[in-house]
Design an enzyme around this catalytic site. Structure first.
Site, PDB file in Angstrom:
ATOM      1  N   HIS A 140       0.831  -1.220   0.000  1.00  0.00           N
ATOM      2  CA  HIS A 140       0.000   0.000   0.000  1.00  0.00           C
ATOM      3  C   HIS A 140       0.862   1.266   0.000  1.00  0.00           C
ATOM      4  O   HIS A 140       0.412   2.316   0.449  1.00  0.00           O
ATOM      5  CB  HIS A 140      -0.959   0.037   1.203  1.00  0.00           C
ATOM      6  CG  HIS A 140      -1.661  -1.257   1.461  1.00  0.00           C
ATOM      7  ND1 HIS A 140      -2.859  -1.589   0.854  1.00  0.00           N
ATOM      8  CD2 HIS A 140      -1.324  -2.313   2.225  1.00  0.00           C
ATOM      9  CE1 HIS A 140      -3.229  -2.796   1.253  1.00  0.00           C
ATOM     10  NE2 HIS A 140      -2.311  -3.265   2.087  1.00  0.00           N
ATOM     11  N   SER A 261      15.151  21.875 -15.721  1.00  0.00           N
ATOM     12  CA  SER A 261      13.956  22.660 -15.985  1.00  0.00           C
ATOM     13  C   SER A 261      14.399  23.983 -16.592  1.00  0.00           C
ATOM     14  O   SER A 261      15.481  24.486 -16.286  1.00  0.00           O
ATOM     15  CB  SER A 261      13.214  22.914 -14.668  1.00  0.00           C
ATOM     16  OG  SER A 261      12.460  24.095 -14.764  1.00  0.00           O
ATOM     17  N   LYS A 267      16.433  21.585 -10.683  1.00  0.00           N
ATOM     18  CA  LYS A 267      15.689  20.385 -11.068  1.00  0.00           C
ATOM     19  C   LYS A 267      16.524  19.327 -11.755  1.00  0.00           C
ATOM     20  O   LYS A 267      17.430  19.620 -12.522  1.00  0.00           O
ATOM     21  CB  LYS A 267      14.562  20.771 -12.034  1.00  0.00           C
ATOM     22  CG  LYS A 267      13.431  21.466 -11.318  1.00  0.00           C
ATOM     23  CD  LYS A 267      12.606  20.485 -10.545  1.00  0.00           C
ATOM     24  CE  LYS A 267      11.146  20.738 -10.850  1.00  0.00           C
ATOM     25  NZ  LYS A 267      10.291  19.728 -10.343  1.00  0.00           N
ATOM     26  N   GLU A 274       9.340   8.856 -16.740  1.00  0.00           N
ATOM     27  CA  GLU A 274       7.935   9.223 -16.986  1.00  0.00           C
ATOM     28  C   GLU A 274       7.503   8.816 -18.390  1.00  0.00           C
ATOM     29  O   GLU A 274       6.369   8.392 -18.609  1.00  0.00           O
ATOM     30  CB  GLU A 274       7.752  10.729 -16.787  1.00  0.00           C
ATOM     31  CG  GLU A 274       7.918  11.152 -15.342  1.00  0.00           C
ATOM     32  CD  GLU A 274       8.009  12.661 -15.195  1.00  0.00           C
ATOM     33  OE1 GLU A 274       7.073  13.248 -14.634  1.00  0.00           O
ATOM     34  OE2 GLU A 274       9.009  13.253 -15.648  1.00  0.00           O
TER      35      GLU A 274
END
Ligand code: ARG
Length: 444
Positions: A140, A261, A267, A274
């Site tokens: 979980h 970024s 970043k 992704e």
């Protein structure tokens, strides 16, 4: 009509398979005396010239010529004249395209296999390095029990192993040659289908001409295997996204496999992970696309089936990129062991070990041990301590049967080392699993 009808813009990707199929076909025609031996040689030589030209100049999008099969033949007749017209004897584009596409998908599987092998090697290498690195195991997405990073990576090794065996099964099943089925009914020419099948590396000819020209199961199976594999890659990609986030901080992605970024200088975004996650959706979409194309088609060939190639080509490209990206990420990531250990220690993840100790050492029934441990966790939480930091008198106040030996099992290292069941997370078992994987790889 030209635009809707033409497949050349995409099926030109099969030009090598088309040439190979034609070479095998014409050699057989010559041997069987269906075309004169010298014409067959002439055609074979012409096909080699066409291949050289395609290799050197690329394949043009000639919509008027419709598809790669017509284009190759047109080029052939430019090279060798009217004798080129004998190549298509006892053949139809229906068995031709079915053959080319099988050859293409078979080659695609071989490429995927090699890429997955390299990915598994990367997993093994990092698992070996981190066989004893403690991290939280989750259920979980809540801290459950400590595990080792090596064990976690080896879980993916197992998944990829099953993916590889699925691809291998699909390859073995598809390895029959449709060539010689002609348009749909077979042909009256005295073909040697065994010969063409053998020349193209198939195990033999397909058994039913109607099925041969209308079957696209092999492409669907490829997409099924690709979808399952992409799904596995997507799960690891998702874990990398989570692990690379600041609150987790389990992993630092390499510069090569992350991006900056345009506005936030700090970043290091997990774009590749992704996109692997995203691509898995498109790959599964390709499977759905071809299933929907095929579902209502009567036997034998219908032009709908020309739509079989774009989803397979797209899925194959996306899968290749996804495997390469995950391999690169796994190879080059820095795993932050201290962060993983701290997280494993933070979540009362050795609570099960305390309960098991009560069962083993004090003869307490498991349900009662579970309850006692719950009270110890509540106490530790209230005092803002880890379980192994609770003083003995505090533990004994909860249950007098607890004694000092309990501290031997409350550390995360003791916990992982104790999980020695076959397939368990103890570093010893993980090293065994890695050694077994290495031995199995050497056998293959
Ligand atoms: N371009 C076609 C395809 O990809 C080749 C087969 C054409 N056959 C036909 N009967 N029109 O499916």
């Amino acid at each position: 009509m030209r635009e809707i009808n033409a497949s050349i813009p995409f099926d030109k990707r099969m030009w090598r398979q088309d040439i190979r199929g034609s070479q095998a076909h014409v050699a057989m025609l010559g041997k069987q005396g269906i075309v004169a031996a010298k014409d067959a040689e002439w055609i074979a030589d012409g096909l080699a010239q066409v291949a050289d030209a395609f290799e050197a100049e690329g394949v043009p999008d000639d919509l008027a010529l419709e598809d790669i099969h017509m284009l190759t033949e047109a080029r052939l007749s430019e090279k060798i004249g009217p004798v080129a017209g004998r190549l298509h004897t006892a053949r139809s584009r229906n068995d031709q395209v079915a053959t080319d596409f099988r050859l293409w998908v078979r080659d695609a599987i071989d490429q995927v296999e090699a890429a997955l092998d390299a990915f598994q090697e990367a997993l093994l290498m990092r698992a070996e390095e981190h066989a004893a690195t403690v991290m939280p195991g989750f259920t979980h997405l809540q801290s459950a029990q400590p595990v080792t990073l090596g064990h976690h990576l080896m879980a993916y090794y197992e998944m990829i192993g099953r993916d590889r065996s699925r691809f291998a099964d699909a390859r073995a099943r598809m390895n029959l040659c449709p060539l010689g089925s002609a348009a749909l009914a077979g042909t009256g020419f005295p073909l040697d289908r065994e010969a063409t099948a053998g020349a193209l590396g198939f195990d033999g000819p397909t058994r039913n001409s109607l099925d041969s020209v209308s079957d696209r199961d092999f492409a669907l199976e490829y997409l099924t295997c690709a979808s399952q594999c992409a799904l596995h890659l997507s799960r690891l990609a998702e874990e990398f996204v989570i692990w690379a986030s600041q609150p987790f901080g389990f992993v630092s992605l390499s510069d090569q496999w992350s991006t900056g970024s345009s506005i936030m200088p700090q970043k290091r975004n997990p774009d590749a992970a992704e996109l692997v996650r995203g691509h898995s959706g498109r790959i599964t979409g390709a499977l759905m696309s071809l299933m929907m194309t095929m579902k209502g088609l009567p036997l034998a060939y219908s032009k709908d089936m020309q739509d079989d190639k774009p989803p397979v080509f797209e899925a194959h490209d996306l899968l290749g990129l996804s495997i390469a990206a995950m391999t690169g990420m796994v190879e080059s990531a820095t795993f932050r062991e201290a962060r993983m250990r701290a997280a494993a220690e933070a979540g009362f993840s050795t609570a099960t070990d305390l309960a098991d100790w009560l069962v083993r050492e004090a003869g307490v029934p498991f349900r009662e041990a579970h309850h006692i441990t719950g009270r110890a966790v509540a106490k530790a939480e209230a005092e803002n301590l880890r379980l192994d930091q609770l003083p003995l008198d505090a533990l004994q106040a909860i249950d007098a049967r607890i004694d000092g030996r309990v501290y031997d099992v409350l550390s995360v290292d003791a916990s992982v080392s104790s999980r020695t069941s076959f397939g368990g997370t103890s570093p010893m078992r993980v090293r065994e699993a890695i050694a077994a994987a290495r031995a199995a790889r050497e056998e293959n």
